[in-house]
Scaffold this active site. Sequence first.
Site, PDB file in Angstrom:
ATOM      1  N   ASP A   1       0.885  -1.080  -0.001  1.00 57.41           N
ATOM      2  CA  ASP A   1      -0.115   0.003  -0.083  1.00 57.41           C
ATOM      3  C   ASP A   1       0.649   1.429   0.169  1.00 57.41           C
ATOM      4  O   ASP A   1       0.239   2.282   0.373  1.00 57.41           O
ATOM      5  CB  ASP A   1      -1.094   0.011   1.427  1.00 57.41           C
ATOM      6  CG  ASP A   1      -2.090   1.011   1.025  1.00 57.41           C
ATOM      7  OD1 ASP A   1      -2.486   1.146   0.005  1.00 57.41           O
ATOM      8  OD2 ASP A   1      -2.595   1.457   2.282  1.00 57.41           O
TER       9      ASP A   1
ATOM     10  N   CYS B   1     -16.322  10.545   2.341  1.00 55.30           N
ATOM     11  CA  CYS B   1     -15.801   9.279   3.152  1.00 55.30           C
ATOM     12  C   CYS B   1     -15.254   9.932   4.190  1.00 55.30           C
ATOM     13  O   CYS B   1     -14.479  10.486   4.348  1.00 55.30           O
ATOM     14  CB  CYS B   1     -14.773   8.595   2.525  1.00 55.30           C
ATOM     15  SG  CYS B   1     -14.384   7.144   3.514  1.00 55.30           S
TER      16      CYS B   1
ATOM     17  N   CYS C   1     -20.691  -5.559   6.937  1.00 52.41           N
ATOM     18  CA  CYS C   1     -20.641  -6.938   6.000  1.00 52.41           C
ATOM     19  C   CYS C   1     -20.960  -8.089   6.464  1.00 52.41           C
ATOM     20  O   CYS C   1     -20.148  -8.588   7.672  1.00 52.41           O
ATOM     21  CB  CYS C   1     -19.161  -6.814   5.310  1.00 52.41           C
ATOM     22  SG  CYS C   1     -19.087  -8.195   4.242  1.00 52.41           S
TER      23      CYS C   1
ATOM     24  N   CYS D   1     -13.080   5.231   9.703  1.00 44.84           N
ATOM     25  CA  CYS D   1     -14.370   4.629   9.907  1.00 44.84           C
ATOM     26  C   CYS D   1     -14.592   3.359   9.458  1.00 44.84           C
ATOM     27  O   CYS D   1     -13.927   2.961   8.444  1.00 44.84           O
ATOM     28  CB  CYS D   1     -15.364   5.757   8.895  1.00 44.84           C
ATOM     29  SG  CYS D   1     -17.076   5.064   9.078  1.00 44.84           S
TER      30      CYS D   1
ATOM     31  N   CYS E   1     -23.257   3.750   5.623  1.00 46.36           N
ATOM     32  CA  CYS E   1     -22.394   4.779   5.597  1.00 46.36           C
ATOM     33  C   CYS E   1     -22.961   6.203   6.091  1.00 46.36           C
ATOM     34  O   CYS E   1     -23.997   6.413   5.845  1.00 46.36           O
ATOM     35  CB  CYS E   1     -21.790   5.060   4.041  1.00 46.36           C
ATOM     36  SG  CYS E   1     -20.659   6.544   4.030  1.00 46.36           S
TER      37      CYS E   1
ATOM     38  N   CYS F   1     -27.549  -7.697  -1.229  1.00 49.82           N
ATOM     39  CA  CYS F   1     -27.157  -7.120   0.007  1.00 49.82           C
ATOM     40  C   CYS F   1     -26.621  -5.610  -0.172  1.00 49.82           C
ATOM     41  O   CYS F   1     -25.794  -5.299  -1.121  1.00 49.82           O
ATOM     42  CB  CYS F   1     -26.163  -7.797   0.725  1.00 49.82           C
ATOM     43  SG  CYS F   1     -25.526  -7.321   2.407  1.00 49.82           S
TER      44      CYS F   1
ATOM     45  N   CYS G   1     -18.749   0.628   7.045  1.00 50.97           N
ATOM     46  CA  CYS G   1     -19.154  -0.293   5.989  1.00 50.97           C
ATOM     47  C   CYS G   1     -18.642  -1.568   5.982  1.00 50.97           C
ATOM     48  O   CYS G   1     -19.008  -2.465   5.490  1.00 50.97           O
ATOM     49  CB  CYS G   1     -18.839   0.498   4.426  1.00 50.97           C
ATOM     50  SG  CYS G   1     -17.058   0.736   4.358  1.00 50.97           S
TER      51      CYS G   1
ATOM     52  N   CYS H   1     -23.432  -2.556   3.546  1.00 50.28           N
ATOM     53  CA  CYS H   1     -22.089  -1.688   3.765  1.00 50.28           C
ATOM     54  C   CYS H   1     -22.687  -0.330   3.163  1.00 50.28           C
ATOM     55  O   CYS H   1     -22.454   0.828   3.618  1.00 50.28           O
ATOM     56  CB  CYS H   1     -21.130  -2.238   2.765  1.00 50.28           C
ATOM     57  SG  CYS H   1     -21.537  -2.364   1.205  1.00 50.28           S
TER      58      CYS H   1
END
Length: 394
Positions: free
Chosen positions: A155, A235, A269, A262, A219, A212, A265, A215
């Site tokens: 990342d 976000c 799941c 956060c 938010c 579904c 979301c 998520c």
Amino acid sequence: MAGRRAGVADLCGSRLLSRDAPATDGLKAALAAEALRLGFDCLGVTAPVVNAERAAAFERFIAAGQHGDMDWLAREPSRRTDPRTLWAEVRSVIMLGVNYGPDEDPRAILSNRSRAAISVYARGDDYHDVIKKNLKTLARWLVAQAGCDVKVFVDTAAVMEKPLAESAGLGWQGKHTNLVSSGFGSWLFLGAIYTTLDWPADAPERDHCGSCRACLDSCPTAAFPAPYQLDARRCVSYLTIENKGPIPREFRKAIGNRIYGCDDCLAACPWNKFAQEGRDAKLAAREALRAPSLAELAALDDAAFRALFAKSPIKRIGRDRFLRNVLIAIGNSGDAALVPAAERLAADAHPLLRAAAAWALAQLLDEDAFARRAAAALAAETDASVRAEWRTPG
């Protein structure tokens, strides 16, 4: 969140290698065993190609400006959509995942408004450092066994980890745009080893989201304009981490007591029922960061901030942006006992904090008390952004 512990079979799967490549199959099984020993929970191999649909979605995301101030994402997008532009010699990409499933529902703290909600991934040591160290160790092992060349990424480079992980069979990109695993839910850190080994690709994972919307509906700031689309500018993670300026007024109340990132979301799941608590002790939550007091956080000077968040990803945003977030949470707390904390920061040297403190006080003081406090502040304040907050409570 309980679940089974991964084994070598879980890491390797049954589809990873073709039967006509027994030598490679043996090496991959050995690699999986070494990965498991080092703390990885899943492994898959894919070609150095980003799925065309995912690449197009990324380009639309950039074209719409939904990346906000994250300019590095828009810089040379072809480097992200084609892994070979990052390293021309790459022939295969080995994707690995580390489970960091929490031992409690991270949303429970949201109802305790005098305490801070910190994203699960940031409650322990910085995952970049923890995973990269183990990834380098695994890569060196592979080089010693196979004589190949490698590069490792966690990342921190122009690598589209989630589409590559999806292609490698580790999971699928859910409607929240994050990777979802049938074995670990939405709680996987990802790392990549680019290699010159030309290994057969694993079968990609198919999408299991179905109808579904858990998520999307969870938010707090409506950051998903449509399934599988994220507007980062809305976000909470972007607003509290990447955003360098004031939190836009339209999102302040919705942020609640979320002071860094956060998890809503992710935590919503349904596939999380298969997740397990993270195994690596370094990734486990520090007790001091599970539900810290807003009053104690507001009192941090720069030295204390650095000491508390040593080895933490939170340290990277610095004390001023962090306390900006704390002040928004203080304003949302409804706790009059936090007025002195906001008052202290209303006199801070940084205008970002003085402005956030003005907003917090507007939420906690009655109209007359705020008017008197605003008049005193405006008599001495010269910064236009701070003056605007005192003049426009709400």
